[in-house]
Design an enzyme around this catalytic site. Structure first.
Site, PDB file in Angstrom:
ATOM      1  N   LYS A  62     -15.340  -8.534   4.127  1.00 34.49           N
ATOM      2  CA  LYS A  62     -15.319  -7.523   3.028  1.00 34.49           C
ATOM      3  C   LYS A  62     -16.263  -7.862   1.714  1.00 34.49           C
ATOM      4  O   LYS A  62     -15.900  -8.958   0.945  1.00 34.49           O
ATOM      5  CB  LYS A  62     -13.898  -7.374   2.257  1.00 34.49           C
ATOM      6  CG  LYS A  62     -12.425  -6.866   3.096  1.00 34.49           C
ATOM      7  CD  LYS A  62     -11.490  -7.435   2.438  1.00 34.49           C
ATOM      8  CE  LYS A  62     -10.115  -6.610   2.819  1.00 34.49           C
ATOM      9  NZ  LYS A  62      -8.765  -7.241   2.542  1.00 34.49           N
ATOM     10  N   HIS A 115       0.840  -1.128  -0.029  1.00 40.17           N
ATOM     11  CA  HIS A 115       0.063  -0.072  -0.161  1.00 40.17           C
ATOM     12  C   HIS A 115       0.743   1.253  -0.025  1.00 40.17           C
ATOM     13  O   HIS A 115       0.466   2.443   0.114  1.00 40.17           O
ATOM     14  CB  HIS A 115      -1.049  -0.053   1.255  1.00 40.17           C
ATOM     15  CG  HIS A 115      -2.299  -0.820   1.032  1.00 40.17           C
ATOM     16  ND1 HIS A 115      -2.789  -1.254   2.152  1.00 40.17           N
ATOM     17  CD2 HIS A 115      -2.484  -1.555   0.197  1.00 40.17           C
ATOM     18  CE1 HIS A 115      -3.863  -2.195   1.883  1.00 40.17           C
ATOM     19  NE2 HIS A 115      -3.627  -2.557   0.381  1.00 40.17           N
ATOM     20  N   GLN A 124       1.999  -4.303   6.317  1.00 41.39           N
ATOM     21  CA  GLN A 124       0.959  -3.312   5.646  1.00 41.39           C
ATOM     22  C   GLN A 124       0.319  -2.474   6.408  1.00 41.39           C
ATOM     23  O   GLN A 124       0.250  -1.399   6.118  1.00 41.39           O
ATOM     24  CB  GLN A 124      -0.017  -4.181   4.989  1.00 41.39           C
ATOM     25  CG  GLN A 124      -1.210  -3.473   4.061  1.00 41.39           C
ATOM     26  CD  GLN A 124      -1.861  -4.549   3.295  1.00 41.39           C
ATOM     27  OE1 GLN A 124      -1.535  -5.119   2.186  1.00 41.39           O
ATOM     28  NE2 GLN A 124      -3.158  -4.527   3.675  1.00 41.39           N
ATOM     29  N   GLU A 125      -0.114  -2.794   7.599  1.00 42.98           N
ATOM     30  CA  GLU A 125      -1.013  -1.878   8.358  1.00 42.98           C
ATOM     31  C   GLU A 125      -0.735  -1.705   9.959  1.00 42.98           C
ATOM     32  O   GLU A 125      -0.807  -2.894  10.572  1.00 42.98           O
ATOM     33  CB  GLU A 125      -2.600  -2.288   8.174  1.00 42.98           C
ATOM     34  CG  GLU A 125      -2.865  -2.106   6.704  1.00 42.98           C
ATOM     35  CD  GLU A 125      -4.480  -2.804   6.343  1.00 42.98           C
ATOM     36  OE1 GLU A 125      -5.143  -3.040   7.452  1.00 42.98           O
ATOM     37  OE2 GLU A 125      -4.690  -3.088   5.520  1.00 42.98           O
ATOM     38  N   ARG A 151     -11.659  -1.562   1.115  1.00 38.82           N
ATOM     39  CA  ARG A 151     -10.651  -2.028   0.433  1.00 38.82           C
ATOM     40  C   ARG A 151      -9.698  -0.794   0.373  1.00 38.82           C
ATOM     41  O   ARG A 151      -9.922   0.372   0.382  1.00 38.82           O
ATOM     42  CB  ARG A 151     -11.001  -2.595  -0.958  1.00 38.82           C
ATOM     43  CG  ARG A 151     -12.122  -3.610  -0.946  1.00 38.82           C
ATOM     44  CD  ARG A 151     -11.717  -4.642  -0.066  1.00 38.82           C
ATOM     45  NE  ARG A 151     -10.373  -5.472  -0.293  1.00 38.82           N
ATOM     46  CZ  ARG A 151     -10.311  -6.643  -1.065  1.00 38.82           C
ATOM     47  NH1 ARG A 151     -11.145  -7.345  -1.374  1.00 38.82           N
ATOM     48  NH2 ARG A 151      -9.103  -7.061  -1.296  1.00 38.82           N
ATOM     49  N   SER A 152      -8.310  -1.376  -0.136  1.00 42.22           N
ATOM     50  CA  SER A 152      -7.463  -0.019  -0.397  1.00 42.22           C
ATOM     51  C   SER A 152      -7.760   0.887  -1.432  1.00 42.22           C
ATOM     52  O   SER A 152      -7.537   2.039  -1.547  1.00 42.22           O
ATOM     53  CB  SER A 152      -6.013  -0.663  -0.476  1.00 42.22           C
ATOM     54  OG  SER A 152      -6.008  -1.665  -1.638  1.00 42.22           O
TER      55      SER A 152
HETATM   56  P1  PGA Z   1      -6.663  -4.700   0.139  1.00 42.51           P
HETATM   57  O1  PGA Z   1      -5.895  -4.633   1.437  1.00 42.51           O
HETATM   58  O2  PGA Z   1      -7.872  -4.078  -0.009  1.00 42.51           O
HETATM   59  O3  PGA Z   1      -5.513  -3.940  -0.736  1.00 42.51           O
HETATM   60  O4  PGA Z   1      -6.864  -6.109  -0.223  1.00 42.51           O
HETATM   61  C1  PGA Z   1      -6.821  -4.568   2.475  1.00 42.51           C
HETATM   62  C2  PGA Z   1      -6.416  -5.931   3.491  1.00 42.51           C
HETATM   63  O5  PGA Z   1      -5.433  -6.561   3.122  1.00 42.51           O
HETATM   64  O6  PGA Z   1      -6.997  -5.899   4.359  1.00 42.51           O
HETATM   65 ZN    ZN Z   2      -5.829  -7.524   5.188  1.00 45.02          ZN
END
Ligand code: PGA
Ligand code: ZN
Length: 424
Positions: A336, A153, A161-162, A365-366
């Protein structure tokens, strides 16, 4: 009865095309919806339909998906009264005819599915959360703000990532989001002081180049303190390392920092160590979607210390979740809607998770739009926590603002989920 269905190609927050569907009922009630799009997607997600025409939007156009709604879906649904959401969603799945919704595209199908839910809610003169969740839909979620972005991201040196803050010790959603924003702004000042970049990644979190993944945690803890809160007690931490992205020939590769690799056991040991040292209440995708055995072992070792959320490994898919429950993988599931592609299947997945004692954690989502469906969804299912960005960017704050409105509308009936929403 559905009298009109239309669709257009619109833009998501990365400037890529996505689908907007609009639907009208006989009584004039209307519903509209736009679908989001992921970057670090799970391999078993429902398939987006993209044009693949490199002369338009680098192949990412969605004119085929839009045409599918205008021609085939509109043709099949016009002047029909599907009634229940379940019947509409079944019709859409049958019309598509593939297991992964790849023919008409999950991006097209979900837009129609949500637009229908909105139109029926409007027809019933109910807010969407109440239409989907009934009279008991009064619980506002803890927002988990993704304040430092790495992985796929952001273009920085951070592998995971987060890095999220969890302002759980609050009396209301409004207070919680204020605490979160205060920490976000304190973090910005701190980064400036250290000469680090304050540019933001796809989800609105900062994306500085750091010398280690742990430095991200240390900066966030300092920001929580600088904002006047006690780390852990008032504002805790949550992580999504998105470990599937690190998977490399059966090992985990720190693909952005130093290119070192560790095995599944060492990865679990790393999390165990971090849980001891930092106030982490939720860990999403700590291991890869390819590593079912590692996931079971991690759940055995860590599952009573922290909420372990399966994102890529479950893809909001009832069948994958069923396998996870059988094999003791995770104790919570990320929800999601576009991973599975209809409102009904999303709600079925939630029901199945709840029945097995798993937590549910609703997610954007990203690549997002200003559509606020997930804000209503999280209140409808009452699962008490959501991730929908950091402290800025309109497509993320649109969801916070929707939740602020819902809390206001519920008045004294509103409940704030708080720490109890996290599985442990
Ligand atoms: P994505 O990332 O929307 O790019 O899949 C979000 C996540 O991994 O939770
Ligand atoms: Zn995730």
């Amino acid at each position: 009865r559905i009298t009109h269905i239309d669709a257009i190609e619109v833009l998501d927050s990365r400037g890529n095309p996505t689908v907007e569907a609009a639907l009208q009922l006989e009584d004039g009630s209307e519903g509209r919806a736009m679908t989001p799009s992921g970057a670090s997607t799970g391999m078993h997600e429902a398939a987006e339909l993209r044009d693949g025409d490199s002369h338009r939007y680098g192949g990412k156009g969605v004119q085929k998906a839009v045409a599918g709604i205008r021609d085939e879906i509109a043709g099949a649904l016009a002047n029909k009264d599907p009634g229940e959401q379940r019947a509409l969603d079944r019709l859409l799945c049958e019309l598509d005819g593939t297991p992964n919704k790849g023919r008409l595209g999950a991006n097209a199908i979900l837009a129609v599915s949500i637009a229908y839910a909105r139109a029926v809610a409007a027809s019933r003169k109910l807010p969407l959360y109440r239409h989907l969740g009934g009279d008991n839909a009064v619980t506002l979620p803890v927002p988990c703000l993704n304040v430092i972005n790495g992985g796929r991201h952001a273009d920085n040196t951070v592998d995971f990532q987060e890095f999220k803050i969890v302002p759980h010790h609050a009396a209301s959603f409004a207070e919680s989001i204020r605490m979160g924003e205060e920490v976000f702004h304190a973090l910005k000042k701190l980064l400036q002081k250290h000469g680090l970049s304050t540019g933001v990644g796809d989800e609105g979190g900062f994306a500085p180049n750091l010398h280690s993944n742990e430095q991200a945690i240390e900066l966030i803890i300092a920001a929580i303190e600088a904002a006047g809160y006690r780390p852990g007690e008032q504002v805790a931490l949550a992580l999504d390392p998105a470990a599937s992205e690190m998977w490399h020939h059966g090992r985990y590769r720190f693909f952005k920092s130093n290119q070192s690799e560790i095995d599944s056991q060492a990865m679990t040991a790393l999390w165990s160590d971090w849980l001891q040292r930092y106030p982490i209440v939720l860990l999403e995708d700590p291991l890869s979607e390819h590593d079912w055995d590692g996931w079971s072992e991690a759940t055995r070792q860590l599952g009573n210390r922290v909420e372990l959320v399966g994102d890529d490994i479950f893809c909001t898919n009832p069948e994958l979740l069923q396998r996870g429950i059988r094999e003791g993988v995770a104790n919570s599931i990320l929800i999601k809607p576009n991973q599975i592609g209809t409102v009904t299947e999303t709600l079925d997945c939630v029901e199945q998770a709840k029945a097995a004692g798993y937590g549910c954690y609703v997610s954007h989502r990203s690549g997002e739009t200003e559509d606020t469906f997930i804000a209503d969804l999280v209140v409808a299912i009452g699962c008490g926590h959501i991730k929908t960005g950091s402290g800025c960017r309109g497509e993320r704050t649109a969801k916070f603002n929707r939740l602020l409105r819902i809390e206001h509308e519920l008045g004294s009936r509103a409940r704030f989920a708080g720490r109890a929403a996290f599985v442990r």
